[in-house]
Design an enzyme around this catalytic site. Structure first.
Site, PDB file in Angstrom:
ATOM      1  N   GLN A  77      52.950  36.428  35.059  1.00 33.46           N
ATOM      2  CA  GLN A  77      52.024  37.163  34.892  1.00 33.46           C
ATOM      3  C   GLN A  77      51.997  38.106  34.815  1.00 33.46           C
ATOM      4  OE1 GLN A  77      54.276  36.262  37.427  1.00 33.46           O
ATOM      5  NE2 GLN A  77      53.549  35.096  39.198  1.00 33.46           N
ATOM      6  N   ASN A 135      57.240  42.923  47.282  1.00 37.96           N
ATOM      7  CA  ASN A 135      56.423  42.388  46.239  1.00 37.96           C
ATOM      8  C   ASN A 135      57.146  41.068  44.977  1.00 37.96           C
ATOM      9  OD1 ASN A 135      53.707  42.362  44.284  1.00 37.96           O
ATOM     10  ND2 ASN A 135      55.007  43.534  43.080  1.00 37.96           N
ATOM     11  N   LYS A 136      56.197  40.428  43.471  1.00 40.34           N
ATOM     12  CA  LYS A 136      56.783  39.937  43.010  1.00 40.34           C
ATOM     13  C   LYS A 136      58.098  40.166  42.635  1.00 40.34           C
ATOM     14  CE  LYS A 136      55.880  37.127  41.640  1.00 40.34           C
ATOM     15  NZ  LYS A 136      55.709  36.337  41.958  1.00 40.34           N
ATOM     16  N   ASP A 158      53.237  42.321  48.584  1.00 42.46           N
ATOM     17  CA  ASP A 158      52.472  40.937  49.624  1.00 42.46           C
ATOM     18  C   ASP A 158      53.013  40.581  50.797  1.00 42.46           C
ATOM     19  OD1 ASP A 158      53.039  39.692  46.754  1.00 42.46           O
ATOM     20  OD2 ASP A 158      52.097  38.022  47.241  1.00 42.46           O
ATOM     21  N   ARG A 205      52.484  28.626  50.985  1.00 41.07           N
ATOM     22  CA  ARG A 205      52.999  30.244  50.458  1.00 41.07           C
ATOM     23  C   ARG A 205      53.327  30.988  51.774  1.00 41.07           C
ATOM     24  NH1 ARG A 205      51.333  32.740  44.742  1.00 41.07           N
ATOM     25  NH2 ARG A 205      54.183  32.213  44.632  1.00 41.07           N
ATOM     26  N   ARG A 248      46.053  32.873  42.544  1.00 38.13           N
ATOM     27  CA  ARG A 248      47.410  33.771  43.245  1.00 38.13           C
ATOM     28  C   ARG A 248      47.248  34.664  43.199  1.00 38.13           C
ATOM     29  NH1 ARG A 248      47.426  36.509  39.864  1.00 38.13           N
ATOM     30  NH2 ARG A 248      49.687  37.344  40.042  1.00 38.13           N
ATOM     31  N   GLY A 249      48.295  35.911  43.917  1.00 36.98           N
ATOM     32  CA  GLY A 249      48.014  37.207  43.797  1.00 36.98           C
ATOM     33  C   GLY A 249      47.655  37.130  45.533  1.00 36.98           C
ATOM     34  N   ALA A 250      48.193  38.306  45.757  1.00 35.95           N
ATOM     35  CA  ALA A 250      47.630  38.781  48.216  1.00 35.95           C
ATOM     36  C   ALA A 250      46.246  38.386  47.946  1.00 35.95           C
ATOM     37  CB  ALA A 250      49.448  39.236  48.018  1.00 35.95           C
TER      38      ALA A 250
HETATM   39  O1  MRU Z   1      53.802  34.919  42.800  1.00 43.75           O
HETATM   40  P1  MRU Z   1      52.631  35.631  42.704  1.00 43.75           P
HETATM   41  O2  MRU Z   1      51.843  35.945  40.869  1.00 43.75           O
HETATM   42  O3  MRU Z   1      51.148  34.863  43.135  1.00 43.75           O
HETATM   43  O4  MRU Z   1      52.611  37.135  43.180  1.00 43.75           O
HETATM   44  C1  MRU Z   1      51.827  37.844  43.598  1.00 43.75           C
HETATM   45  C2  MRU Z   1      52.371  39.648  43.227  1.00 43.75           C
HETATM   46  O5  MRU Z   1      53.986  39.231  43.343  1.00 43.75           O
HETATM   47  C3  MRU Z   1      51.114  40.114  43.328  1.00 43.75           C
HETATM   48  O6  MRU Z   1      52.128  41.557  42.506  1.00 43.75           O
HETATM   49  C4  MRU Z   1      51.138  40.784  44.807  1.00 43.75           C
HETATM   50  O7  MRU Z   1      49.888  39.962  44.936  1.00 43.75           O
HETATM   51  C5  MRU Z   1      50.128  42.213  44.787  1.00 43.75           C
HETATM   52  S1  MRU Z   1      48.307  41.734  43.806  1.00 43.75           S
HETATM   53  C6  MRU Z   1      47.412  42.323  44.757  1.00 43.75           C
END
Ligand code: MRU
Length: 346
Positions: free
Chosen positions: A197, A248-249, A238, A90, A46-48
């Site tokens: 997270q 973002n999250k 994201d 996603r 996970r994470g962009a």
């Molecule tokens: O749902 P996730 O855990 O994939 O969400 C991740 C985030 O929102 C991060 O803050 C985002 O991807 C930036 S990570 C470089």
């Protein structure tokens, strides 16, 4: 950092299964793109930036399974089956779509070559995306570290370190780099409901790296800001629209509003691949909605009556006017946003 969130090893993709953290470090090793697809969907990876890299290797694995020499068949299979299914995992993070487009472009560019050569080119492209991300995260770290005064305390939301990247991350890359430069940096990590997270991943990775980190529940951010403990908020992203509106999250928007109220700079750290210049503003960004169970039965424990009506958006959009700057690999962009030439050219 000795652990890698994602890497290529012995003809397989190897990823840390992040759903198992912080209790155990377990790896997924696979040569099946369907396993990668499942891993992205269920946040094992996970994470962009990381899901972009995983998507790229998913295409490699899908292509490796292709047998025969029929290019039309190859083209249809890889685009309509493999890339299409990876794309539908996603919807919010631009990096996934960016990486899959890069893979598609590579296939288009080399379609005249023999099948084995196409496979090789596609593999090289995925490796390039991975190693480039390592370099990009290093540059984001350097550009961001310059901004931070010494000493300082940063509030962050979600997880943005080595677990989201081929390198040391985005927002946390700044923390790692500043500390490496000798600055005294402390971090307050939002727990990040509902999937935690912040507590499961950010606290775990910062503690392992010896960083001074304090965990707070999301609803405590206002209090620590009011107490004057926080100097900056730094988060990842994201998807960033042309006007700077940033997905973002979920909960990031709350942090940004609190920063404005308490006169605390709010920075977004992100690579080029997170920017979506085709989208004029945040209202165009598709926000992923996830299962109710994540909220009412998180980690297997019922915390609300059965059949509770739930709304579970995984991301929110912070309006550009709340953002003090974007920290990227080519430098820091400050308001007014919209002049991205340096980033586009790169
Ligand atoms: O749902 P996730 O855990 O994939 O969400 C991740 C985030 O929102 C991060 O803050 C985002 O991807 C930036 S990570 C470089």
């Amino acid at each position: 950092m000795h652990l890698k969130a994602i890497e290529w090893k012995a003809n397989k993709v190897r990823m840390i299964d992040q759903t198992k953290l912080p209790e155990k470090i377990e790896f997924i090793e696979t040569d099946d793109y369907k396993v990668v697809e499942e891993a992205i969907k269920n946040l094992r990876i996970r994470g962009a930036p990381a899901i972009g890299i995983a998507g790229a290797f998913g295409v490699v694995l899908g292509l490796n399974k292709f047998q025969g020499n029929d290019k039309n068949e190859l083209n249809t299979y890889i685009k309509k089956e493999v890339i299409q299914s990876l794309r539908s995992t996603r919807p919010t993070a631009k990096n996934l779509f960016w990486a899959l487009s890069k893979m598609e472009e590579t296939i288009n560019n080399y379609l005249d070559l023999p099948v084995e050569e196409i496979k090789k080119k596609v593999f090289e492209e995925a490796l390039r995306i991975l190693s480039e991300d390592e370099e990009i995260s290093r540059k984001i770290g350097q550009n961001g570290a310059e901004i931070l005064k010494d000493p300082s305390t940063i509030l962050t939301h979600c997880n943005t370190g080595f677990l989201v990247s081929g390198g040391i991350g985005t927002a946390l890359a700044i923390v790692y780099t500043a500390i490496e430069q000798g600055k005294k940096i402390k971090v307050f990590a939002d727990e990040t409901r509902p999937l935690l997270q912040g507590s499961r991943l950010t606290v775990w990775e910062l503690m392992n790296a010896g960083v001074d980190v304090t965990l707070i529940c999301d609803n405590m951010a206002a209090t620590v800001m009011k107490q004057g403990i926080i100097d900056y908020a730094v988060v990842g992203a994201d998807r960033i629209a042309r006007n700077g509106d940033t997905a973002n999250k979920i909960g990031t928007y709350n942090v940004a509003i609190l920063c404005e109220k308490h006169h605390i700079p709010f920075f977004v750290a992100a690579p080029y691949s997170t920017f979506d210049f085709d989208m004029a503003g945040g209202e165009e960004i598709k926000i992923e909605e996830r299962a109710p169970d994540e909220i009412i039965c998180g980690f297997g424990k019922n915390t609300a009556p059965h059949n509770t009506k739930v709304y579970n958006p995984a991301f929110d959009v912070t309006p550009n006017e709340l953002i003090s700057g974007f920290i990227t690999e080519v430098g820091v962009f400050r308001p007014p946003f919209g002049k991205w030439e340096k980033l586009k050219k790169y």
